[in-house]
Design a protein around this motif. Structure first.
Motif, PDB file in Angstrom:
ATOM      1  N   ARG A   1       7.553  -4.710  -7.973  1.00  0.00           N
ATOM      2  CA  ARG A   1       7.137  -3.459  -8.608  1.00  0.00           C
ATOM      3  C   ARG A   1       5.746  -3.038  -8.117  1.00  0.00           C
ATOM      4  NH1 ARG A   1       5.503  -2.426 -14.019  1.00  0.00           N
ATOM      5  NH2 ARG A   1       5.250  -4.665 -14.163  1.00  0.00           N
ATOM      6  N   VAL A   2       4.854  -4.010  -8.025  1.00  0.00           N
ATOM      7  CA  VAL A   2       3.494  -3.726  -7.548  1.00  0.00           C
ATOM      8  C   VAL A   2       3.528  -3.214  -6.104  1.00  0.00           C
ATOM      9  CG1 VAL A   2       1.257  -4.765  -6.976  1.00  0.00           C
ATOM     10  CG2 VAL A   2       2.431  -5.408  -9.092  1.00  0.00           C
ATOM     11  N   ILE A   3       4.356  -3.848  -5.283  1.00  0.00           N
ATOM     12  CA  ILE A   3       4.443  -3.442  -3.880  1.00  0.00           C
ATOM     13  C   ILE A   3       4.991  -2.019  -3.775  1.00  0.00           C
ATOM     14  CG2 ILE A   3       5.489  -3.944  -1.640  1.00  0.00           C
ATOM     15  CD1 ILE A   3       5.560  -6.891  -2.504  1.00  0.00           C
TER      16      ILE A   3
ATOM     17  N   GLY B   1       1.515  -5.498   0.272  1.00  0.00           N
ATOM     18  CA  GLY B   1       2.376  -4.593   1.045  1.00  0.00           C
ATOM     19  C   GLY B   1       3.584  -5.318   1.620  1.00  0.00           C
ATOM     20  N   ILE B   2       4.494  -4.558   2.187  1.00  0.00           N
ATOM     21  CA  ILE B   2       5.726  -5.136   2.733  1.00  0.00           C
ATOM     22  C   ILE B   2       5.423  -6.080   3.891  1.00  0.00           C
ATOM     23  CG2 ILE B   2       7.906  -4.600   3.922  1.00  0.00           C
ATOM     24  CD1 ILE B   2       8.067  -2.042   2.267  1.00  0.00           C
ATOM     25  N   GLU B   3       4.600  -5.598   4.839  1.00  0.00           N
ATOM     26  CA  GLU B   3       4.295  -6.435   6.015  1.00  0.00           C
ATOM     27  C   GLU B   3       3.512  -7.678   5.613  1.00  0.00           C
ATOM     28  OE1 GLU B   3       3.489  -3.231   5.800  1.00  0.00           O
ATOM     29  OE2 GLU B   3       4.908  -2.251   7.162  1.00  0.00           O
TER      30      GLU B   3
ATOM     31  N   GLN C   1      -5.027  -8.412   4.954  1.00  0.00           N
ATOM     32  CA  GLN C   1      -3.660  -8.813   5.303  1.00  0.00           C
ATOM     33  C   GLN C   1      -3.701 -10.318   5.595  1.00  0.00           C
ATOM     34  OE1 GLN C   1      -1.115  -6.699   5.432  1.00  0.00           O
ATOM     35  NE2 GLN C   1      -1.902  -4.648   5.849  1.00  0.00           N
ATOM     36  N   PRO C   2      -2.541 -10.953   5.713  1.00  0.00           N
ATOM     37  CA  PRO C   2      -2.552 -12.398   6.006  1.00  0.00           C
ATOM     38  C   PRO C   2      -3.368 -12.742   7.254  1.00  0.00           C
ATOM     39  CG  PRO C   2      -0.322 -11.665   5.481  1.00  0.00           C
ATOM     40  CD  PRO C   2      -1.178 -10.437   5.495  1.00  0.00           C
ATOM     41  N   GLU C   3      -3.302 -11.885   8.265  1.00  0.00           N
ATOM     42  CA  GLU C   3      -4.030 -12.203   9.502  1.00  0.00           C
ATOM     43  C   GLU C   3      -5.547 -12.195   9.290  1.00  0.00           C
ATOM     44  OE1 GLU C   3      -1.608 -10.025   9.215  1.00  0.00           O
ATOM     45  OE2 GLU C   3      -2.188  -8.011   9.844  1.00  0.00           O
ATOM     46  N   GLY C   4      -6.000 -11.474   8.265  1.00  0.00           N
ATOM     47  CA  GLY C   4      -7.425 -11.499   7.933  1.00  0.00           C
ATOM     48  C   GLY C   4      -7.829 -12.878   7.438  1.00  0.00           C
TER      49      GLY C   4
ATOM     50  N   ARG D   1       4.611   3.001  -1.977  1.00  0.00           N
ATOM     51  CA  ARG D   1       5.396   4.191  -2.301  1.00  0.00           C
ATOM     52  C   ARG D   1       6.603   4.369  -1.377  1.00  0.00           C
ATOM     53  NH1 ARG D   1       2.328   6.739  -6.025  1.00  0.00           N
ATOM     54  NH2 ARG D   1       0.147   6.104  -5.961  1.00  0.00           N
ATOM     55  N   GLN D   2       7.303   3.288  -1.175  1.00  0.00           N
ATOM     56  CA  GLN D   2       8.590   3.423  -0.501  1.00  0.00           C
ATOM     57  C   GLN D   2       9.534   2.378  -1.073  1.00  0.00           C
ATOM     58  OE1 GLN D   2       6.634   2.181   3.403  1.00  0.00           O
ATOM     59  NE2 GLN D   2       8.699   1.433   3.738  1.00  0.00           N
TER      60      GLN D   2
END
Lengths: 318, 294
Positions: free
Chosen positions: B233-235, A166-168, A133-136, B240-241
């Motif tokens: 799309r990748v995210i 990911g979203i976060e 993650q970015p914090e890493g 999967r949401q």
């Protein structure tokens, strides 16, 4: 099927199984089958040599991701002493997908940083499969800047499928975290040695991969996108992963030829996971030797050389 | 003639009049579908006057909009692509390059120029999304570095308009290394106190976002641009949401602290001229200059 062996290693697996069987029998009665075992072992070694002398890039990428392949913490244990892990980016969280800390290599204090995958399911999830993650990345940068203040060389171990999409990660600025590391690593006033030990997955790998020397273990890979990702975009199907691996040139041998890395570190026969401690010893010697090379230059000379090398990346007509 | 016939006949007259207008004089907004008169669109820098949608524009056009009239000199046009890996997927890289060159009239996906903005000397570079999705390979990296070096030697601000899908897969690890190369030259600019302004336009993702585009002393986004590390799309496939509305858009980035400001393309010249003049402690820019495009 023995999980210690990959599909293309099955002939070796079968021989090894036979040897095990004979050993078992040998323990049971007085028959002298030692000779036969020795013969089979020689045969197995020969077969391994033969298979490993002619691996395709796709097979190599499978070895790079082998479930038994040593990870950063395995190497840290055998290469360094007095490792004290340091946690957190001081702003948001600690990311278990990147480990870092101070340790000694042959008595010399250094900063060690690397991506960390998990061995069992629980650990895999905790380490997010080695996808930071970015914090890493921000923790890694914090430790590198600290190393600079205390004049400690930095040694990084690269082993990631890529930065986590990911979203976060997006909310917290994955792009900025990676970019900032590239920017800062190009000008750290201490020696930086980067070693790809498994998967060198794109920007997520490069974010701890800018330094004075970039080395790759023989059966590790380094690429702009995973073979599967490349295949699904350019061939519209992940089934072409082996073809993509071929054309992208992701192996240590090819990248050395292209001048994109400095050194290939040979692995024990059959791959690093067959003899992790041997492998660690080989890496330790390469690290110590590289460090001595880099430190033979004055700091400004080292920085100029790092910069020149970064500027020289690329292939174009002019 | 009754009143209805009057109206319909007048409409027909307009219809026939339209036929006399040369083709290509009308454009369509790709967001609100409004039919727009091209000379008007040029004046508004291809921002839809109806809905403020910022349409995609080419690299050269971008720089012509941005720089003062007759002030530009191109940098790095001598740097041209080659296919060192002999890369071939469903098509040869060489052929993809040829097609992109034909479609855009450019040799590669980045164009750089030195010039002035409202009288303030600058170096500016722009990505061309129509050239293999603005992907960054060796030529993009080298041209970026050459432009930055001109900014360094002339001690003028460096501005880059990015729009890119990321690193160019057909140049494999060479492309990845352009991330390190471009970031390193920006570190040099930073050491020398040369301002770098990064303007992120729709879309900027992947290796370009994760290197030069995020490294501005000031990061500016055009309204509603898609900006992120991984594509949506990748995210979506990974987590999967469904992604939240407005995810990875400029306004989202502003809210999360990634960009300093969102600036309308029609005000880009004035804004950048002002901030770079201040960063270099120079007098307020002279606003009488016209962009090259006018």
């Amino acid at each position: 099927m023995d999980l210690n062996f990959l599909e293309f290693e099955q002939p070796i697996a079968e021989l090894e199984a036979k040897i095990e069987e004979l050993r078992y029998v040998g323990n049971d009665n007085d028959l002298n089958i030692g000779e036969e075992i020795t013969q089979l072992q020689a045969k197995s070694k020969q077969l391994t040599k033969q298979i490993f002398s002619n691996l395709s890039p796709w097979q190599i990428s499978q070895i790079a991701r082998h479930p038994r392949r040593p990870y950063t913490l395995d190497y840290i244990e055998h290469i360094f002493t007095e490792f004290n892990e340091l946690h957190g980016d001081r702003a948001f969280a600690d990311d278990p997908a990147i480990v870092g800390g101070i340790a000694r290599i042959e008595g010399r204090p250094v900063m060690v940083i690397g991506q960390q995958k998990g061995r069992d399911t629980k650990e895999k999830i905790r380490r997010n499969f080695g996808m930071p993650q970015p914090e890493g990345y921000r923790k890694a940068l914090r430790l590198m800047k600290m190393a600079e203040r205390f004049n400690m060389p930095v040694m990084t171990f690269i082993d990631t499928p890529g930065a986590y999409p990911g979203i976060e990660a997006e909310e917290r600025g994955q792009s900025e975290a990676i970019a900032k590391n590239l920017f800062e690593m190009s000008q750290l006033k201490i020696p930086v040695i980067c070693t790809v030990i498994g998967e060198g997955g794109s920007g997520g790998a490069l974010a701890i991969g800018v330094g004075d020397r970039v080395m790759m273990l023989q059966y590790s890979t380094y690429s702009v996108i995973s073979p599967e990702g490349c295949a699904s975009i350019l061939w519209k199907s992940a089934d072409y992963a082996s073809t993509a691996a071929e054309v992208m040139g992701i192996t240590s041998e090819r990248l050395l030829e292209l001048g994109l890395i400095d050194e290939v570190i040979k692995e024990p026969l059959g791959g690093a996971h067959r003899k992790p401690e041997n492998m660690a010893g080989i890496i330790r010697r390469a690290l110590v030797r590289s460090l001595a090379d880099i430190e033979s230059m004055p700091v400004q000379g080292m920085l100029d050389k790092r910069y020149e090398r970064l500027m020289a990346y690329g292939t174009f007509k002019c | 003639m009754n009143w209805i016939q009057k109206i319909t006949s007048s409409i027909r007259i307009e219809g026939t009049a339209k036929k006399n207008i040369p083709e290509g004089l009308w454009g369509k907004c790709d967001s609100c579908s409004a039919i727009l008169y091209k000379p008007e669109l040029e004046k508004s820098f291809w921002v839809c006057p109806k809905c403020d949608n910022h349409m995609k524009i080419g690299a050269r056009q971008r720089l012509v909009f941005f720089l003062d009239k007759t002030s530009e000199t191109e940098i790095g046009s001598e740097v041209q692509p080659q296919d060192a890996l002999k890369f071939k997927d469903l098509k040869k890289y060489k052929d993809r390059l040829g097609q992109a060159q034909k479609a855009t009239g450019e040799k590669d996906a980045l164009v750089a120029m030195s010039g002035k903005v409202n009288g303030v000397p600058v170096v500016a570079a722009a990505f061309d999304f129509n050239f293999m999705a603005g992907s960054m390979g060796s030529v993009v990296g080298e041209r970026f570095v050459r432009a930055a070096n001109v900014a360094l030697s002339q001690k003028v601000p460096f501005i880059c308009f990015s729009t890119s899908g990321g690193a160019r897969m057909q140049e494999a690890l060479f492309s990845l290394m352009q991330m390190a190369k471009t970031s390193a030259v920006l570190a040099k600019l930073s050491q020398e106190g040369i301002p770098f302004i990064s303007v992120l336009t729709n879309p900027t993702t992947g290796g370009v976002s994760a290197s030069l585009a995020m490294l501005g002393d000031i990061n500016i986004a055009e309204p509603n641009a898609l900006i992120g590390f991984a594509g949506p799309r990748v995210i979506e496939q990974t987590v999967r949401q469904k992604l939240p509305d407005g995810f990875q858009r400029s306004e989202f980035l502003l809210e999360h602290g990634t960009v300093d400001m969102i600036v309308d393309r029609r005000e880009m010249r004035e804004t950048i001229a002002q901030v770079v003049a201040m960063l270099q402690n120079k007098p307020s820019p002279d606003v009488k200059h016209l962009p090259s495009a006018v």
